[in-house]
Design an enzyme around this catalytic site. Structure first.
Site, PDB file in Angstrom:
ATOM      1  N   THR A  57       0.725  -1.343  -0.042  1.00 38.82           N
ATOM      2  CA  THR A  57       0.163   0.060  -0.060  1.00 38.82           C
ATOM      3  C   THR A  57       0.959   1.102  -0.065  1.00 38.82           C
ATOM      4  O   THR A  57       0.377   2.396  -0.327  1.00 38.82           O
ATOM      5  CB  THR A  57      -0.986   0.128   1.415  1.00 38.82           C
ATOM      6  N   CYS A  58       2.071   1.221   0.556  1.00 36.21           N
ATOM      7  CA  CYS A  58       2.884   2.437   0.666  1.00 36.21           C
ATOM      8  C   CYS A  58       3.300   2.787  -0.828  1.00 36.21           C
ATOM      9  O   CYS A  58       3.640   4.077  -0.904  1.00 36.21           O
ATOM     10  CB  CYS A  58       4.115   2.204   1.552  1.00 36.21           C
TER      11      CYS A  58
END
Length: 561
Positions: A535-536
């Site tokens: 997700t980062c």
């Protein structure tokens, strides 16, 4: 320093000064002066220039020079023989007589008329109906064409402005040419400075310019209220993670804004008008609300702490903070605000009033014709309207039990519009404005049209296409745009409905082990694995599924890595 002065030329003066003069400003209104502390600055190969420490002075552009140059960053310097007493008048005269200024002013007027084109067209049709030249209200719904907004975008001025705001030295010292501020009302400078700060934060691994917070997924509204209370006045970029979950960075942050948008849209919040079929008045008028518009609350609504209306005010303050913070950080929301209230319904009723006045002003015995005026085949009396806000019978517009007829229809329309767009929503709008201003001045948004603001806030609402998706995805770890798995993925994404598009962009974590890290690693059967996401970095790790059908079944959930 080398990167910062790349747009400047180096000049050694006889007095022992080294100047970097702007390549973009021939009249040298902006310059950097480096004072040497050692011997002859011109001696040697010049490598010592970057090895010593110097005093740097950045000379801001002279205000009078800016005025005399007509706001043109590259214009010639003003003549020194002009007397100061007449310089202001001359500058003003130059701006008035400047053909470029006049053309831009004319284009601004034309662009405004273009935005008002639907209203102007409706006004002409309404007059035609009042005079009897148009017999059907359906003709009021005919939409004409407008000049595309893109035709008003200057293809040369836009990149010139972009080059100006990329000048880091001018940006940090506030030394932009005056025309940059005049065109953008300071918005471009603010956004460019924020972008520069964000880039510096990224270069330092995000430790200087981010504010990390934890929120509860099950209590998004409460968490958001606390987060915005603490962080709305800070310039740091907001980064979100969830209690008890793996994953940080951009993905969870974007999901936070999306979840918050959805919670703020719930009917139970009491914030918005909704098309409710439970009210006969709403059914009679066939109201069509576009996106979100504040629900009107009577001026007598209790605003004491703990009341429902008090919560509504708090929510609008939160919406203001959230929208401003999202704009500041460059995030998108799923919160489409309405640019309109009704779709011609009240306007059609107003046309009946205009027709009534026309018949009255032309004398004769028109009483019967006036009484027989109809709204789409029905007499006004048959609409069963009373003096309350449609859909909200508790909001009384006028005391008494009077029903609406052709003779008091104008008063009814005026009261409904006032309740809908003014009196009934004033306190909510004030709370929204106060929340927004805690982040940055809402006045800077005045340069944008409603459509442009919607684009800034919610992005471009368009259906995905396989061919365009490929242009926005970077393939890695053995995958290319022609890999069978990638072709299947893009075809699946291109077939998504708007709801599926939103769901795909949100993570739905599972408890399955994170086995297939890059889609090409060892696995007894890739068909048994779930996709994995980072997700980062907005990174999808896709197993090489054997068929398109199996891949489609796997798109609902992801592992987190």
């Amino acid at each position: 320093m080398a990167a910062a002065v790349s747009a400047w030329r180096r000049v050694v003066t006889p007095s022992g000064m080294v100047e970097f003069r702007s390549m973009k400003a021939p009249n040298d209104r902006g310059r950097i002066k480096l004072q040497y502390t050692s011997a002859d600055p011109a001696a040697g190969d010049g490598s010592r220039l970057w090895g010593d420490i110097y005093t740097i002075t950045y000379q801001k552009a002279d205000a009078q020079s800016e005025k005399s140059a007509g706001g043109n960053a590259s214009g010639p310097a003003p003549s020194k023989s002009v007397k100061s007493s007449s310089s202001n008048a001359d500058a003003s005269s130059n701006r008035v007589s400047n053909p470029t200024h006049n053309i831009l002013a004319l284009l601004r007027v034309l662009e405004g008329l273009n935005q008002l084109a639907p209203r102007l067209r409706l006004q002409a049709l309404s007059e035609g109906y009042a005079e009897g030249n148009i017999s059907s209200l359906d003709e009021l719904n005919v939409s004409g064409s407008r000049v595309p907004a893109e035709d008003f975008i200057n293809p040369k001025l836009t990149p010139k402005l972009a080059r100006e705001i990329q000048d880091a030295l001018a940006l940090c010292s506030g030394s932009f040419p005056s025309w940059c501020y005049q065109l953008t009302k300071g918005w471009a400078a603010t956004r460019a400075l924020h972008g520069l700060q964000s880039q510096q934060g990224a270069d330092n691994h995000g430790t200087l310019n981010e504010r990390e917070v934890r929120v509860s997924r099950t209590r998004i509204l409460d968490s958001a209220a606390k987060v915005m209370e603490m962080c709305s006045s800070q310039k740091a970029v907001l980064e979100v993670e969830y209690f008890g979950e793996v994953g940080t960075g951009l993905g969870p942050t974007l999901e936070f804004y999306t979840l918050l948008s959805h919670d703020l849209q719930k009917a139970s919040s009491g914030m918005w008008r909704w098309n409710s079929s439970s009210h006969s008045q709403v059914r009679k008028l066939s109201m069509l609300l576009l996106d979100l518009f504040p629900r009107p609350w009577a001026p007598s609504a209790d605003s004491a702490e703990g009341s429902q209306f008090s919560e509504v005010i708090d929510y609008f303050r939160l919406v203001g903070r959230t929208i401003a913070k999202a704009l500041q950080d460059g995030r998108l929301l799923d919160l489409p605000m309405s640019p309109a209230f009704y779709k011609l319904i009240l306007q059609e009723l107003q046309v009946l009033v205009s027709r009534k006045y026309y018949l009255e002003s032309h004398g004769g015995n028109n009483d019967e014709a006036i009484t027989d005026l109809r709204f789409r085949g029905s007499l006004v009396e048959d609409l069963c309207l009373d003096f309350t806000v449609p859909g909200y019978p508790d909001y009384v517009l006028k005391p008494g039990n009077e029903n609406v007829n052709i003779h008091n229809l104008e008063e009814y329309i005026s009261l409904v519009v006032d309740a809908t767009a003014k009196t009934g929503i004033t306190r909510q709008i004030e709370a929204f404005r106060a929340g927004f201003n805690q982040v940055f001045d809402i006045a800077t948004l005045q340069i944008f049209s409603p459509e442009e603001l919607d684009y800034l806030l919610c992005g471009c609402r368009e259906m995905w296409k396989a061919e365009s998706l490929a242009d926005h995805i970077k393939f890695d770890h053995g995958y290319t745009a022609k890999s069978p798995a990638i072709i299947n993925l893009l075809e699946i994404m291109g077939e998504f409905t708007p709801e599926q598009q939103r769901a795909f962009c949100q993570k739905h974590s599972t408890t399955v082990s994170n086995a297939a890290l890059n889609g090409m690693g060892p696995s007894e059967s890739a068909d048994d694995e779930l996709p994995s996401v980072m997700t980062c970095a907005s990174y999808l790790k896709l197993p090489p599924y054997s068929t398109k059908e199996i891949m489609y079944k796997k798109q609902g959930s992801f592992d987190l890595s």
